[in-house]
Design a protein around this motif. Structure first.
Motif, PDB file in Angstrom:
ATOM      1  N   GLU A 143       0.780  -1.335  -0.111  1.00  0.00           N
ATOM      2  CA  GLU A 143       0.003  -0.046   0.038  1.00  0.00           C
ATOM      3  C   GLU A 143       0.981   1.366   0.183  1.00  0.00           C
ATOM      4  O   GLU A 143       0.332   2.420  -0.373  1.00  0.00           O
ATOM      5  CB  GLU A 143      -1.051   0.090   1.377  1.00  0.00           C
ATOM      6  N   ARG A 144       2.186   1.195   0.201  1.00  0.00           N
ATOM      7  CA  ARG A 144       3.085   2.171   0.063  1.00  0.00           C
ATOM      8  C   ARG A 144       3.879   1.943  -0.798  1.00  0.00           C
ATOM      9  O   ARG A 144       4.193   1.039  -1.515  1.00  0.00           O
ATOM     10  CB  ARG A 144       3.849   2.210   1.757  1.00  0.00           C
ATOM     11  N   SER A 145       4.400   3.243  -0.956  1.00  0.00           N
ATOM     12  CA  SER A 145       5.343   3.270  -2.464  1.00  0.00           C
ATOM     13  C   SER A 145       6.774   2.583  -1.798  1.00  0.00           C
ATOM     14  O   SER A 145       7.206   2.865  -0.865  1.00  0.00           O
ATOM     15  CB  SER A 145       5.886   4.791  -2.649  1.00  0.00           C
ATOM     16  N   PHE A 146       7.297   1.895  -2.986  1.00  0.00           N
ATOM     17  CA  PHE A 146       8.481   1.327  -2.547  1.00  0.00           C
ATOM     18  C   PHE A 146       9.490   1.443  -3.816  1.00  0.00           C
ATOM     19  O   PHE A 146       8.904   1.499  -4.987  1.00  0.00           O
ATOM     20  CB  PHE A 146       8.282  -0.158  -2.239  1.00  0.00           C
ATOM     21  N   SER A 147      10.786   0.858  -3.600  1.00  0.00           N
ATOM     22  CA  SER A 147      11.429   0.801  -4.877  1.00  0.00           C
ATOM     23  C   SER A 147      12.112  -0.513  -4.376  1.00  0.00           C
ATOM     24  O   SER A 147      12.662  -1.003  -3.522  1.00  0.00           O
ATOM     25  CB  SER A 147      12.741   1.717  -4.823  1.00  0.00           C
ATOM     26  N   LEU A 148      12.465  -1.454  -5.602  1.00  0.00           N
ATOM     27  CA  LEU A 148      13.277  -2.619  -5.397  1.00  0.00           C
ATOM     28  C   LEU A 148      14.605  -2.393  -5.992  1.00  0.00           C
ATOM     29  O   LEU A 148      15.012  -2.128  -6.771  1.00  0.00           O
ATOM     30  CB  LEU A 148      12.423  -3.587  -6.406  1.00  0.00           C
ATOM     31  N   ASN A 149      15.553  -2.948  -5.203  1.00  0.00           N
ATOM     32  CA  ASN A 149      16.922  -3.469  -5.685  1.00  0.00           C
ATOM     33  C   ASN A 149      17.016  -4.877  -6.213  1.00  0.00           C
ATOM     34  O   ASN A 149      16.546  -4.949  -7.217  1.00  0.00           O
ATOM     35  CB  ASN A 149      17.667  -3.223  -4.272  1.00  0.00           C
ATOM     36  N   VAL A 204      19.460 -19.506  -6.766  1.00  0.00           N
ATOM     37  CA  VAL A 204      19.360 -20.077  -8.126  1.00  0.00           C
ATOM     38  C   VAL A 204      19.593 -19.098  -9.100  1.00  0.00           C
ATOM     39  O   VAL A 204      20.580 -19.237 -10.136  1.00  0.00           O
ATOM     40  CB  VAL A 204      18.002 -20.838  -8.456  1.00  0.00           C
ATOM     41  N   ALA A 205      19.100 -17.897  -8.771  1.00  0.00           N
ATOM     42  CA  ALA A 205      19.278 -16.837  -9.852  1.00  0.00           C
ATOM     43  C   ALA A 205      19.064 -15.378  -8.971  1.00  0.00           C
ATOM     44  O   ALA A 205      18.133 -15.220  -8.385  1.00  0.00           O
ATOM     45  CB  ALA A 205      18.592 -16.982 -11.179  1.00  0.00           C
ATOM     46  N   SER A 206      19.775 -14.371  -9.718  1.00  0.00           N
ATOM     47  CA  SER A 206      19.588 -12.956  -9.080  1.00  0.00           C
ATOM     48  C   SER A 206      19.554 -12.070 -10.164  1.00  0.00           C
ATOM     49  O   SER A 206      20.118 -12.386 -11.129  1.00  0.00           O
ATOM     50  CB  SER A 206      20.684 -12.690  -7.725  1.00  0.00           C
ATOM     51  N   ILE A 207      18.850 -10.865 -10.246  1.00  0.00           N
ATOM     52  CA  ILE A 207      18.849  -9.666 -10.868  1.00  0.00           C
ATOM     53  C   ILE A 207      18.753  -8.508 -10.043  1.00  0.00           C
ATOM     54  O   ILE A 207      17.968  -8.201  -9.432  1.00  0.00           O
ATOM     55  CB  ILE A 207      17.675  -9.972 -12.006  1.00  0.00           C
ATOM     56  N   THR A 208      19.691  -7.637 -10.553  1.00  0.00           N
ATOM     57  CA  THR A 208      19.817  -6.217  -9.985  1.00  0.00           C
ATOM     58  C   THR A 208      18.912  -5.245 -10.563  1.00  0.00           C
ATOM     59  O   THR A 208      18.089  -5.702 -11.542  1.00  0.00           O
ATOM     60  CB  THR A 208      21.383  -5.790 -10.094  1.00  0.00           C
ATOM     61  N   SER A 209      18.793  -4.090  -9.956  1.00  0.00           N
ATOM     62  CA  SER A 209      17.740  -3.065 -10.418  1.00  0.00           C
ATOM     63  C   SER A 209      18.193  -2.784 -11.754  1.00  0.00           C
ATOM     64  O   SER A 209      17.067  -2.324 -12.624  1.00  0.00           O
ATOM     65  CB  SER A 209      17.482  -1.811  -9.574  1.00  0.00           C
ATOM     66  N   ASP A 210      19.222  -2.694 -12.211  1.00  0.00           N
ATOM     67  CA  ASP A 210      19.693  -2.454 -13.611  1.00  0.00           C
ATOM     68  C   ASP A 210      19.887  -3.669 -14.774  1.00  0.00           C
ATOM     69  O   ASP A 210      20.474  -3.568 -15.639  1.00  0.00           O
ATOM     70  CB  ASP A 210      20.848  -1.481 -13.700  1.00  0.00           C
ATOM     71  N   ASN A 247       9.921  -3.984 -14.014  1.00  0.00           N
ATOM     72  CA  ASN A 247       9.768  -2.881 -12.859  1.00  0.00           C
ATOM     73  C   ASN A 247       8.633  -2.019 -13.010  1.00  0.00           C
ATOM     74  O   ASN A 247       7.993  -1.779 -11.750  1.00  0.00           O
ATOM     75  CB  ASN A 247      11.066  -2.042 -13.214  1.00  0.00           C
ATOM     76  N   ALA A 248       7.940  -2.069 -14.011  1.00  0.00           N
ATOM     77  CA  ALA A 248       6.723  -1.424 -14.162  1.00  0.00           C
ATOM     78  C   ALA A 248       5.637  -1.999 -13.341  1.00  0.00           C
ATOM     79  O   ALA A 248       4.455  -1.815 -12.750  1.00  0.00           O
ATOM     80  CB  ALA A 248       6.242  -0.929 -15.547  1.00  0.00           C
ATOM     81  N   LYS A 249       5.575  -3.540 -13.220  1.00  0.00           N
ATOM     82  CA  LYS A 249       4.789  -4.334 -12.686  1.00  0.00           C
ATOM     83  C   LYS A 249       5.311  -4.740 -11.427  1.00  0.00           C
ATOM     84  O   LYS A 249       4.650  -5.676 -10.770  1.00  0.00           O
ATOM     85  CB  LYS A 249       4.490  -5.639 -13.678  1.00  0.00           C
ATOM     86  N   SER A 250       6.446  -4.581 -11.009  1.00  0.00           N
ATOM     87  CA  SER A 250       7.173  -4.864  -9.870  1.00  0.00           C
ATOM     88  C   SER A 250       7.212  -6.587  -9.605  1.00  0.00           C
ATOM     89  O   SER A 250       6.688  -6.954  -8.632  1.00  0.00           O
ATOM     90  CB  SER A 250       6.544  -4.331  -8.501  1.00  0.00           C
ATOM     91  N   THR A 251       7.562  -7.068 -10.668  1.00  0.00           N
ATOM     92  CA  THR A 251       7.414  -8.704 -10.828  1.00  0.00           C
ATOM     93  C   THR A 251       8.741  -9.152 -11.339  1.00  0.00           C
ATOM     94  O   THR A 251       9.347  -8.422 -12.414  1.00  0.00           O
ATOM     95  CB  THR A 251       6.315  -8.987 -11.797  1.00  0.00           C
ATOM     96  N   VAL A 252       9.197 -10.159 -10.747  1.00  0.00           N
ATOM     97  CA  VAL A 252      10.341 -10.934 -11.365  1.00  0.00           C
ATOM     98  C   VAL A 252       9.724 -12.330 -11.720  1.00  0.00           C
ATOM     99  O   VAL A 252       8.917 -12.885 -11.087  1.00  0.00           O
ATOM    100  CB  VAL A 252      11.308 -11.141 -10.094  1.00  0.00           C
ATOM    101  N   TYR A 253      10.803 -12.999 -12.777  1.00  0.00           N
ATOM    102  CA  TYR A 253      10.158 -14.051 -13.518  1.00  0.00           C
ATOM    103  C   TYR A 253      11.160 -15.124 -13.322  1.00  0.00           C
ATOM    104  O   TYR A 253      12.412 -14.813 -13.389  1.00  0.00           O
ATOM    105  CB  TYR A 253       9.491 -13.846 -14.829  1.00  0.00           C
TER     106      TYR A 253
END
Length: 120
Positions: A27-33, A49-55, A74-80
């Motif tokens: 419900e609050r604004s957030f940023s993902l790293n 298993v795997a990682s991905i940075t913000s860039d 990033n627009a959907k705040s989703t990782v696949y």
């Protein structure tokens, strides 16, 4: 705080594919790293298993290189996690892990885990 909602696990034959998704909601604004996928087999330590940075920089465990692909929207705040050429040894509970910030609060949150079973 943030909530992570995973989907996409299931039963697949060896050589098949699955795609896992993990959406971050708050419900609050957030940023993902960094966003990660871990897996764990009963009786063994959880492994990254795997990682991905913000860039968009990615890193993979040697056991999945060339077969798994991690990506993020990033627009959907989703990782696949696209998993191809699955093997029986990929059978595990897969969990997403997300690190980020909401205002002055740093968070390190986990999804509920999703079972992936590969039959040989």
């Amino acid at each position: 705080q943030v909530q992570l909602v995973e989907s996409g696990g299931g039963l697949v034959q060896a050589g098949g594919s699955l795609r896992l998704s993990c959406g971050v909601k708050s419900e609050r604004s957030f940023s993902l790293n960094v966003m990660n996928w871990y897996r764990q087999v009963p009786g063994k330590q959880r492994e990254l298993v795997a990682s991905i940075t913000s860039d968009g920089k990615t890193n993979y465990d040697d056991s999945v290189k060339g077969r798994f692909t991690i990506s993020r929207d990033n627009a959907k705040s989703t990782v696949y996690l696209q998993m191809n050429s699955l093997k029986a040894e990929d059978t595990a509970v897969y969990s997403c892990n997300v690190r980020g910030r909401s205002y002055t609060t740093v968070f390190d949150s986990w999804g509920q885990g999703t079972q992936v079973t590969v039959s040989s």
